[in-house]
Design an enzyme around this catalytic site. Structure first.
Site, mmCIF file in Angstrom:
data_model
loop_
_atom_site.group_PDB
_atom_site.id
_atom_site.type_symbol
_atom_site.label_atom_id
_atom_site.label_comp_id
_atom_site.label_asym_id
_atom_site.label_seq_id
_atom_site.Cartn_x
_atom_site.Cartn_y
_atom_site.Cartn_z
ATOM 1 N N GLY A 20 -1.437 28.952 -2.463
ATOM 2 C CA GLY A 20 -1.606 28.771 -3.141
ATOM 3 C C GLY A 20 -2.780 28.090 -3.769
ATOM 4 O O GLY A 20 -3.500 28.068 -4.887
ATOM 5 N N LYS A 192 -4.811 27.408 20.117
ATOM 6 C CA LYS A 192 -4.492 28.372 20.275
ATOM 7 C C LYS A 192 -3.756 28.960 19.034
ATOM 8 O O LYS A 192 -4.062 30.326 19.106
ATOM 9 C CB LYS A 192 -3.518 27.786 21.467
ATOM 10 N N THR A 194 -3.982 29.388 15.889
ATOM 11 C CA THR A 194 -5.394 30.451 14.893
ATOM 12 C C THR A 194 -5.584 31.045 16.185
ATOM 13 O O THR A 194 -6.055 31.961 14.952
ATOM 14 C CB THR A 194 -6.186 29.513 14.598
ATOM 15 N N LYS A 226 -15.261 26.023 18.398
ATOM 16 C CA LYS A 226 -14.073 26.254 19.787
ATOM 17 C C LYS A 226 -13.132 27.573 18.883
ATOM 18 O O LYS A 226 -13.375 27.983 19.029
ATOM 19 C CB LYS A 226 -12.944 25.490 19.775
ATOM 20 N N CYS A 384 16.433 23.628 -22.272
ATOM 21 C CA CYS A 384 16.819 25.173 -22.323
ATOM 22 C C CYS A 384 18.264 24.787 -22.011
ATOM 23 O O CYS A 384 18.824 24.500 -22.697
ATOM 24 C CB CYS A 384 16.386 26.055 -20.830
ATOM 25 N N HIS A 510 10.766 26.100 -22.658
ATOM 26 C CA HIS A 510 9.923 25.579 -21.708
ATOM 27 C C HIS A 510 8.872 25.099 -21.772
ATOM 28 O O HIS A 510 8.718 25.467 -21.221
ATOM 29 C CB HIS A 510 10.133 26.555 -20.235
ATOM 30 N N GLU A 512 7.015 22.374 -20.310
ATOM 31 C CA GLU A 512 6.751 22.448 -18.836
ATOM 32 C C GLU A 512 5.427 23.494 -18.542
ATOM 33 O O GLU A 512 4.831 23.786 -17.090
ATOM 34 C CB GLU A 512 7.662 22.078 -17.507
HETATM 35 N N1 GLN Z 1 21.487 29.766 -18.983
HETATM 36 C C1 GLN Z 1 21.105 29.630 -20.243
HETATM 37 C C2 GLN Z 1 21.183 30.920 -21.072
HETATM 38 O O1 GLN Z 1 20.624 31.668 -20.051
HETATM 39 C C3 GLN Z 1 19.512 28.980 -19.565
HETATM 40 C C4 GLN Z 1 18.758 29.450 -19.001
HETATM 41 C C5 GLN Z 1 17.797 28.180 -18.457
HETATM 42 O O2 GLN Z 1 17.782 27.054 -18.393
HETATM 43 N N2 GLN Z 1 15.945 28.758 -18.540
HETATM 44 O O3 GLN Z 1 20.734 30.118 -22.216
#
Ligand code: GLN
Length: 537
Positions: A20, A192, A194, A226, A384, A510, A512
């Site tokens: 990745g 080897k 590889t 090689k 979350c 989220h 992040e």
């Molecule tokens: N379990 C919680 C929900 O479903 C939080 C989910 C999470 O943290 N992604 O709402």
């Protein structure tokens, strides 16, 4: 004939070599030469998507704007390229078979025996081409999950062979990533494994054009010769991929080894001598030369597998770089946080982040950690489930509500401050049924969130079934916990923040998942900034 060029990245010898990262690094270099590039991942497992996997299996589940639950490599693709991925960027064997079986039931293959070749391989190829057909990209890089030789990835490998046969080698380049192990006793790098891995590819009808060799030590000319001779590749197509301090070094290492130029040569494409990568270099300098260190506690229940929180740790690197600051993550197993030890475990930290998650295990530890952060004015960031726990903590310890909880944790609490969303109540199937993907959120004018984002309308990604119970909103507000971000269509609380605290923000979404090298996420930057201030006080 297509003008889009296809680059396939396969792996050999072992898994976890970083396909990745190699794919993302090559994409970064091509992008910095002015090309439009995207990366897609084809995973050999039977799950339709990784959404139902325990994080201990494959690490974090990365969610796209359009609500796909995907492999964590897509996070690397977005962080490196700063362009969003989508449903089409992650395909599994399960999805391929599912599509073919649905077509069979619909009568599309009427009269025919449906077989791996051609039906499954045709479906794989159709998915290889899908993003190319949008006309948006000069290059599509396809990472094939797993290792060459695995039974499960055979149809993918066969489809790569057919693609090259059909489009011709001017349109398809095959890169094989392998390991060159160092044998201490012999004092030698060994070629080897590889050789065997390339042999395996050749048996499947694919001659790799370029070998990327993961190694602890530099490859000397003799080893390169090689490898070239035994694996049938030109010597300057043997690319060394040295172990790096950070994944963000890898584009620079690949630039030095001219991986991008070799690929362009194969396609007979001319490009300017140096790509425009100055800002990446500056970023790396900042990452590598911090002027301060922060200790941030990450409280979660999957911490034994760091990949379970990949996007969070990367977001801290991006945010830290903006402040020339190294973020040392202090991993805290939520189950270990107990009444007796919580102060000792947490009070010296510069900030506490309580992570996303599912289910009951470790919940009490998370709630205790939040209490410490709230009472001791330690910058706090809840994501979350972390946000939901923060609301439960507040209800229990500030509002003193009897038996306050989330209905995910307790069956019938007296005060369900976190409850299942209305439209989730009748859902029985678990795959792909959460509230997923990007939704907009409006920020309150006088809030910290508004100040941190510098705008009042944001879009963030989600993955949850539970939400803040609005029946409690006014009680929370009166006690200083305000809903600073709301989804206007549904009234769903997206951000909660605490007044009279240096920095206490909890999000249902989220953040992040949207932090990139080019655009570090404002909430992570704000959190790091607050942690720095509190450290320097
Ligand atoms: N379990 C919680 C929900 O479903 C939080 C989910 C999470 O943290 N992604 O709402």
């Amino acid at each position: 004939m297509t003008s889009t060029k296809y680059i396939f990245v396969t792996g050999g010898v072992t898994s976890s070599l970083g396909k990745g990262i190699i794919a993302a690094s090559l994409a970064k270099l091509l992008q910095s030469r002015g090309f439009n590039v995207t990366i897609q991942k084809f995973d050999p497992y039977i799950n339709i998507d990784p959404g139902t996997l325990n994080p201990y299996e494959h690490g974090e589940c990365y969610v796209t704007d359009d609500g796909a639950e995907t492999d964590l490599d897509l996070g690397h693709y977005e962080r490196f390229l700063n362009i969003p991925t989508s449903q089409s960027n992650n395909i599994t064997t399960g999805k391929i078979y599912n599509n073919v079986i649905q077509k069979e039931r619909a009568g599309e293959f009427l009269g025919k025996t449906v077989q791996v070749i051609p039906h499954i391989t045709d479906e794989i190829k159709a998915n290889f081409y899908k993003l190319g057909e949008t006309g948006l990209f000069d290059f599509i890089i396809t990472e094939i999950g797993g290792c060459v030789g695995d039974i499960e990835s055979l149809p993918f490998i066969e489809a790569v062979r057919q693609t090259r046969f059909e489009l011709g080698s001017d349109h398809v380049v095959a890169i094989h990533l392998t390991l060159i192990p160092y044998l201490k006793a012999a004092g030698e790098l060994k070629t080897k494994p590889t050789q065997h891995s390339v042999k395996e590819l050749l048996e499947a009808g694919i001659q790799p054009d370029i070998l990327v060799c993961r190694t602890e030590f530099g490859l000397n000319d003799e080893i390169r010769r090689k490898l070239a001779l035994f694996c049938n590749v030109q010597i300057d197509h043997v690319i060394e991929s040295l172990d790096a301090d950070t994944i963000y070094d890898v584009p620079m290492l690949m630039l030095k080894e001219k991986l991008d130029l070799r690929v362009l040569d194969k396609f007979k494409i001319k490009s300017k001598e140096q790509p425009n990568i100055a800002s990446w270099k500056e970023y790396l300098i900042r990452v590598k030369n911090p002027t301060s260190i922060l200790k941030i506690g990450l409280v979660g229940k999957y911490i034994e597998l760091k990949d379970a929180y990949k996007s969070i740790t990367e977001s801290f690197i991006h945010a830290g770089a903006t402040k020339n600051c190294h973020i040392e993550i202090i991993w805290i197993q939520s189950e270990d946080v107990q009444e007796e030890n919580c102060l000792e475990l947490l009070s010296d930290l510069n900030g506490i982040l309580v992570a996303p998650g599912f289910g009951k295990r470790g919940i009490n530890g998370k709630i205790k950690a939040i209490k410490i952060a709230r009472e001791n004015q330690i910058p706090f960031f809840g994501i979350c489930l972390g946000m939901q726990c923060a609301m439960v903590e507040f209800a229990q310890n500030v509002l003193k509500l009897d038996n306050a909880s989330s209905t995910e944790i307790d069956d019938n609490p007296k005060n369900p401050v976190i409850d299942i969303m209305e439209n989730q109540k009748n859902i029985e199937k678990l795959g792909g049924t959460m509230r997923l993907g990007a939704y907009t959120c409006i920020l309150k004018q006088d809030s910290l969130a508004r100040q941190v984002y510098g705008q009042n309308r944001i879009s963030e990604r989600h993955r949850h079934r539970y939400e803040f119970n609005n029946n409690y909103l006014s009680q929370f507000k009166k006690a200083g916990m305000m809903a600073s971000g709301i989804n206007k269509e549904t009234d769903l609380v997206e951000i909660m923040e605490l007044k009279n605290h240096p920095w206490f923000i909890a999000t249902q979404f989220h953040p992040e998942l949207k932090s990139t090298v080019v655009n570090p996420h404002p909430l992570f930057v704000g959190f790091v900034d607050a942690a720095l201030k509190q450290k320097n006080q």
